[in-house]
Scaffold this motif. Structure first.
Motif, PDB file in Angstrom:
ATOM      1  N   ARG A  76       8.201  -8.500   5.402  1.00 17.15           N
ATOM      2  CA  ARG A  76       6.795  -8.181   5.654  1.00 17.15           C
ATOM      3  C   ARG A  76       6.082  -9.328   6.344  1.00 17.15           C
ATOM      4  NH1 ARG A  76       4.775  -4.244   7.263  1.00 17.15           N
ATOM      5  NH2 ARG A  76       5.911  -3.124   5.652  1.00 17.15           N
ATOM      6  N   GLU A  77       6.369 -10.551   5.953  1.00 11.79           N
ATOM      7  CA  GLU A  77       5.738 -11.686   6.635  1.00 11.79           C
ATOM      8  C   GLU A  77       6.180 -11.769   8.092  1.00 11.79           C
ATOM      9  OE1 GLU A  77       5.038 -14.624   2.772  1.00 11.79           O
ATOM     10  OE2 GLU A  77       7.030 -14.457   3.682  1.00 11.79           O
ATOM     11  N   ALA A  78       7.466 -11.544   8.340  1.00  9.81           N
ATOM     12  CA  ALA A  78       7.950 -11.509   9.722  1.00  9.81           C
ATOM     13  C   ALA A  78       7.265 -10.386  10.489  1.00  9.81           C
ATOM     14  CB  ALA A  78       9.464 -11.331   9.749  1.00  9.81           C
ATOM     15  N   ALA A  79       7.090  -9.241   9.840  1.00 11.43           N
ATOM     16  CA  ALA A  79       6.441  -8.102  10.486  1.00 11.43           C
ATOM     17  C   ALA A  79       4.978  -8.401  10.792  1.00 11.43           C
ATOM     18  CB  ALA A  79       6.558  -6.862   9.597  1.00 11.43           C
ATOM     19  N   ARG A  80       4.287  -9.043   9.854  1.00 12.53           N
ATOM     20  CA  ARG A  80       2.894  -9.451  10.110  1.00 12.53           C
ATOM     21  C   ARG A  80       2.834 -10.406  11.307  1.00 12.53           C
ATOM     22  NH1 ARG A  80      -1.216  -9.768   5.976  1.00 12.53           N
ATOM     23  NH2 ARG A  80      -1.244  -7.816   4.808  1.00 12.53           N
ATOM     24  N   LEU A  81       3.769 -11.339  11.367  1.00 18.35           N
ATOM     25  CA  LEU A  81       3.788 -12.297  12.474  1.00 18.35           C
ATOM     26  C   LEU A  81       4.144 -11.627  13.797  1.00 18.35           C
ATOM     27  CD1 LEU A  81       5.442 -15.246  10.533  1.00 18.35           C
ATOM     28  CD2 LEU A  81       3.041 -15.057  11.196  1.00 18.35           C
ATOM     29  N   GLN A  82       4.722 -10.443  13.724  1.00 21.39           N
ATOM     30  CA  GLN A  82       4.966  -9.623  14.902  1.00 21.39           C
ATOM     31  C   GLN A  82       3.821  -8.629  15.137  1.00 21.39           C
ATOM     32  OE1 GLN A  82       6.942  -9.965  17.474  1.00 21.39           O
ATOM     33  NE2 GLN A  82       8.863  -8.896  17.062  1.00 21.39           N
ATOM     34  N   ALA A  83       2.783  -8.723  14.294  1.00 16.67           N
ATOM     35  CA  ALA A  83       1.586  -7.874  14.429  1.00 16.67           C
ATOM     36  C   ALA A  83       1.833  -6.413  14.083  1.00 16.67           C
ATOM     37  CB  ALA A  83       0.962  -8.000  15.821  1.00 16.67           C
ATOM     38  N   PHE A  84       2.801  -6.147  13.205  1.00 15.47           N
ATOM     39  CA  PHE A  84       2.977  -4.794  12.694  1.00 15.47           C
ATOM     40  C   PHE A  84       1.955  -4.531  11.585  1.00 15.47           C
ATOM     41  CE2 PHE A  84       7.306  -4.865  14.483  1.00 15.47           C
ATOM     42  CZ  PHE A  84       7.436  -3.549  14.899  1.00 15.47           C
ATOM     43  N   PRO A  85       1.294  -3.393  11.609  1.00 13.91           N
ATOM     44  CA  PRO A  85       0.437  -3.031  10.474  1.00 13.91           C
ATOM     45  C   PRO A  85       1.292  -2.699   9.255  1.00 13.91           C
ATOM     46  CG  PRO A  85       0.512  -1.259  12.081  1.00 13.91           C
ATOM     47  CD  PRO A  85       1.252  -2.411  12.696  1.00 13.91           C
ATOM     48  N   ASP A  86       0.703  -2.778   8.073  1.00 14.34           N
ATOM     49  CA  ASP A  86       1.470  -2.622   6.833  1.00 14.34           C
ATOM     50  C   ASP A  86       1.926  -1.190   6.577  1.00 14.34           C
ATOM     51  OD1 ASP A  86       1.072  -5.297   6.511  1.00 14.34           O
ATOM     52  OD2 ASP A  86      -0.341  -5.137   4.842  1.00 14.34           O
ATOM     53  N   TRP A  87       1.352  -0.217   7.294  1.00 13.99           N
ATOM     54  CA  TRP A  87       1.853   1.145   7.093  1.00 13.99           C
ATOM     55  C   TRP A  87       3.231   1.330   7.713  1.00 13.99           C
ATOM     56  CZ3 TRP A  87       2.661   3.335  11.794  1.00 13.99           C
ATOM     57  CH2 TRP A  87       1.801   2.997  12.859  1.00 13.99           C
ATOM     58  N   PHE A  88       3.676   0.365   8.484  1.00 13.89           N
ATOM     59  CA  PHE A  88       5.055   0.377   8.974  1.00 13.89           C
ATOM     60  C   PHE A  88       5.970  -0.035   7.832  1.00 13.89           C
ATOM     61  CE2 PHE A  88       7.158   0.783  13.050  1.00 13.89           C
ATOM     62  CZ  PHE A  88       6.141   1.195  13.893  1.00 13.89           C
ATOM     63  N   GLU A  89       6.718   0.903   7.286  1.00  8.46           N
ATOM     64  CA  GLU A  89       7.664   0.597   6.215  1.00  8.46           C
ATOM     65  C   GLU A  89       9.070   0.629   6.812  1.00  8.46           C
ATOM     66  OE1 GLU A  89       7.127   2.709   2.595  1.00  8.46           O
ATOM     67  OE2 GLU A  89       4.938   2.551   2.647  1.00  8.46           O
ATOM     68  N   PHE A  90       9.715  -0.507   6.777  1.00 10.23           N
ATOM     69  CA  PHE A  90      11.023  -0.644   7.429  1.00 10.23           C
ATOM     70  C   PHE A  90      12.135  -0.139   6.516  1.00 10.23           C
ATOM     71  CE2 PHE A  90       8.142  -3.545   9.430  1.00 10.23           C
ATOM     72  CZ  PHE A  90       8.393  -3.350  10.782  1.00 10.23           C
ATOM     73  N   LYS A  91      13.026   0.655   7.091  1.00  8.98           N
ATOM     74  CA  LYS A  91      14.116   1.288   6.355  1.00  8.98           C
ATOM     75  C   LYS A  91      15.415   0.514   6.564  1.00  8.98           C
ATOM     76  CE  LYS A  91      11.198   4.581   5.406  1.00  8.98           C
ATOM     77  NZ  LYS A  91      10.587   4.724   4.056  1.00  8.98           N
ATOM     78  N   GLY A  92      16.419   0.840   5.762  1.00  7.89           N
ATOM     79  CA  GLY A  92      17.719   0.200   5.884  1.00  7.89           C
ATOM     80  C   GLY A  92      17.841  -1.024   5.001  1.00  7.89           C
ATOM     81  N   SER A  93      18.953  -1.755   5.152  1.00  2.00           N
ATOM     82  CA  SER A  93      19.170  -2.975   4.371  1.00  2.00           C
ATOM     83  C   SER A  93      18.190  -4.054   4.822  1.00  2.00           C
ATOM     84  CB  SER A  93      20.594  -3.480   4.577  1.00  2.00           C
ATOM     85  OG  SER A  93      20.759  -3.946   5.916  1.00  2.00           O
ATOM     86  N   LYS A  94      18.049  -5.094   4.025  1.00  2.00           N
ATOM     87  CA  LYS A  94      17.136  -6.177   4.399  1.00  2.00           C
ATOM     88  C   LYS A  94      17.566  -6.809   5.721  1.00  2.00           C
ATOM     89  CE  LYS A  94      15.091  -8.221   1.124  1.00  2.00           C
ATOM     90  NZ  LYS A  94      14.771  -8.999  -0.105  1.00  2.00           N
ATOM     91  N   THR A  95      18.876  -6.960   5.914  1.00  2.00           N
ATOM     92  CA  THR A  95      19.371  -7.500   7.183  1.00  2.00           C
ATOM     93  C   THR A  95      18.951  -6.617   8.344  1.00  2.00           C
ATOM     94  OG1 THR A  95      21.277  -8.543   6.123  1.00  2.00           O
ATOM     95  CG2 THR A  95      21.451  -8.095   8.480  1.00  2.00           C
ATOM     96  N   GLU A  96      19.085  -5.291   8.177  1.00  2.00           N
ATOM     97  CA  GLU A  96      18.694  -4.348   9.226  1.00  2.00           C
ATOM     98  C   GLU A  96      17.192  -4.367   9.471  1.00  2.00           C
ATOM     99  OE1 GLU A  96      22.126  -0.889   8.808  1.00  2.00           O
ATOM    100  OE2 GLU A  96      20.457  -0.919   7.378  1.00  2.00           O
ATOM    101  N   GLN A  97      16.429  -4.599   8.412  1.00  2.00           N
ATOM    102  CA  GLN A  97      14.970  -4.669   8.562  1.00  2.00           C
ATOM    103  C   GLN A  97      14.557  -5.876   9.402  1.00  2.00           C
ATOM    104  OE1 GLN A  97      13.290  -4.535   4.595  1.00  2.00           O
ATOM    105  NE2 GLN A  97      14.423  -2.674   4.090  1.00  2.00           N
ATOM    106  N   TYR A  98      15.166  -7.020   9.147  1.00  2.00           N
ATOM    107  CA  TYR A  98      14.853  -8.209   9.958  1.00  2.00           C
ATOM    108  C   TYR A  98      15.206  -7.965  11.431  1.00  2.00           C
ATOM    109  CZ  TYR A  98      13.889 -11.473   6.087  1.00  2.00           C
ATOM    110  OH  TYR A  98      13.333 -12.133   5.015  1.00  2.00           O
ATOM    111  N   VAL A  99      16.327  -7.292  11.678  1.00  2.00           N
ATOM    112  CA  VAL A  99      16.728  -7.002  13.056  1.00  2.00           C
ATOM    113  C   VAL A  99      15.683  -6.118  13.735  1.00  2.00           C
ATOM    114  CG1 VAL A  99      18.434  -5.816  14.492  1.00  2.00           C
ATOM    115  CG2 VAL A  99      19.193  -7.300  12.631  1.00  2.00           C
ATOM    116  N   GLN A 100      15.212  -5.098  13.024  1.00  2.00           N
ATOM    117  CA  GLN A 100      14.199  -4.204  13.586  1.00  2.00           C
ATOM    118  C   GLN A 100      12.924  -4.953  13.954  1.00  2.00           C
ATOM    119  OE1 GLN A 100      13.633  -0.516  11.179  1.00  2.00           O
ATOM    120  NE2 GLN A 100      15.525  -1.155  10.172  1.00  2.00           N
TER     121      GLN A 100
END
Length: 375
Positions: free
Chosen positions: A319-343
């Protein structure tokens, strides 16, 4: 009727989200990455996700899935990996299978005949063949009737709390002016969005701790936090990677703004004991609250970049990486944690996508349109 878009190589849908914020209707996304597809589907319920290699995507399928006939699509977005363009460097030839990606991209441009194209790529594209790749992109699209211009955009100049440089190609076949968005943040403009603005309201974590869906730790007292949170009362994807004991010992010695050079020699990884102190300035870097993040990659590994939390001895969460990429919090990333970081790391920051989309809409509204003849 809203202007429409298709997002090729869409990943989780960062560019799609930005275009939608600007006022586009994304009809479809195409990608091979299954976990990213699940995220795309969950966050773009009105769009169709097509999970297959681009070479297997037919024009008839795109017409069926989007309801758009050739010539009716407003924007075809997405960036084939830059290695694809090395095919135009004769030393490499056609053997590189990644060359297929750009050739297939051109096939879809020709088949769907969008009014506009938007392509995103890394800075390294300028170095391929001494600029030959960039010339080839423009030349091949010119043959299909598209005038194209490229520009390097800095994500931080559009409200993204991160130093990120990307080459954005914009083109059209209708003779409209081609303009890139102008910065909104920086000197004499709105101040840059800091790391504290971006992630300062997220709950504290210990190394390896995952809180699941949890409440925010403070009020949304920055414009960015208000944007990120919207009407949400809870946040997901906020779990810290579990680092080994030696990395925890290393982090204890690193102050905000510090790096591997602050780690006692005996605790350094073997390879870094031989490094010059002027090398690898971002490795084992600890963020500062009042600064910008380094470029978010597909793996926020403290050994490779400044991904240590400003105060807590841990790596940043998805989530912190996503915030730093300017994703809003309603973006819920699916898959493993490794796959989420890749996304997250592969994405176009949505606020950058929004700026591009707004500039396109502005140009569409005010620009004169004169059809461009294909070569």
């Amino acid at each position: 009727m809203k202007p429409t878009a298709i997002d090729l190589f869409c990943g989780a849908g960062g560019l799609s989200a930005g275009l939608e914020m600007a006022g586009f209707e994304v009809r479809a996304g195409v990608d091979l990455f299954s976990a990213a597809g699940k995220t795309f589907e969950a966050t773009h319920s009105h769009a169709t996700f097509i999970e297959k290699p681009i070479e297997d995507v037919t024009i008839d399928e795109l017409i069926e899935k989007t309801g758009l006939q050739p010539g009716e699509l407003t924007v075809l977005a997405g960036g084939p990996p830059c290695q694809a363009y090395s095919v135009y460097n004769h030393k490499r030839g056609m053997q590189d299978e990644r060359a297929t990606l750009f050739i297939e991209y051109l096939r879809i441009v020709e088949g769907m005949q969008p009014e506009w194209i938007v392509m995103e790529n890394v800075m390294g594209i300028f170095s391929i063949g001494g600029g030959e790749a960039v010339r080839a992109i423009k030349s091949e699209l010119k043959k299909l009737g598209y005038e194209v211009q490229e520009k390097v955009l800095k994500a931080e100049e559009f409200g993204v709390p991160q130093e990120r440089r990307r080459v954005i190609f914009i083109g059209n076949r209708i003779g409209a002016p081609i303009e890139h968005p102008e910065p909104t943040h920086g000197e004499s403009l709105a101040p840059f969005t800091t790391i504290k603005d971006a992630i300062g309201d997220l709950p504290e974590l210990k190394n390896g701790q995952d809180l699941g869906v949890t409440s925010y730790s403070s009020k949304a007292n920055s414009e960015f936090r208000k944007y990120a949170r919207g009407k949400r009362k809870s946040v997901s994807n906020h779990g810290a990677p579990k680092l080994g004991k030696v990395n925890i010992e290393r982090m204890a010695h690193i102050p905000p703004g510090g790096s591997w050079r602050d780690i006692p020699f005996e605790l350094l990884p073997a390879g870094m004991k031989r490094a010059k102190r002027s090398d690898h300035t971002k490795r084992y870097g600890r963020m500062t609250w009042d600064g910008l993040s380094c470029t978010i990659l597909t793996k926020c590994d403290v050994h490779w970049g400044a991904y240590i939390h400003p105060e807590q001895d841990r790596a940043i969460s998805v989530r912190e990486a996503a915030r730093l990429q300017a994703f809003p919090d309603w973006f819920e990333f699916k898959g493993s944690k490794t796959e989420q970081y890749v996304q997250v790391g592969n994405a176009v920051p949505p606020l950058l996508g929004k700026a591009i989309g707004l500039k396109l809409l502005e140009t569409m509204t005010t620009g004169d349109k004169v059809p461009v003849a294909a070569e």
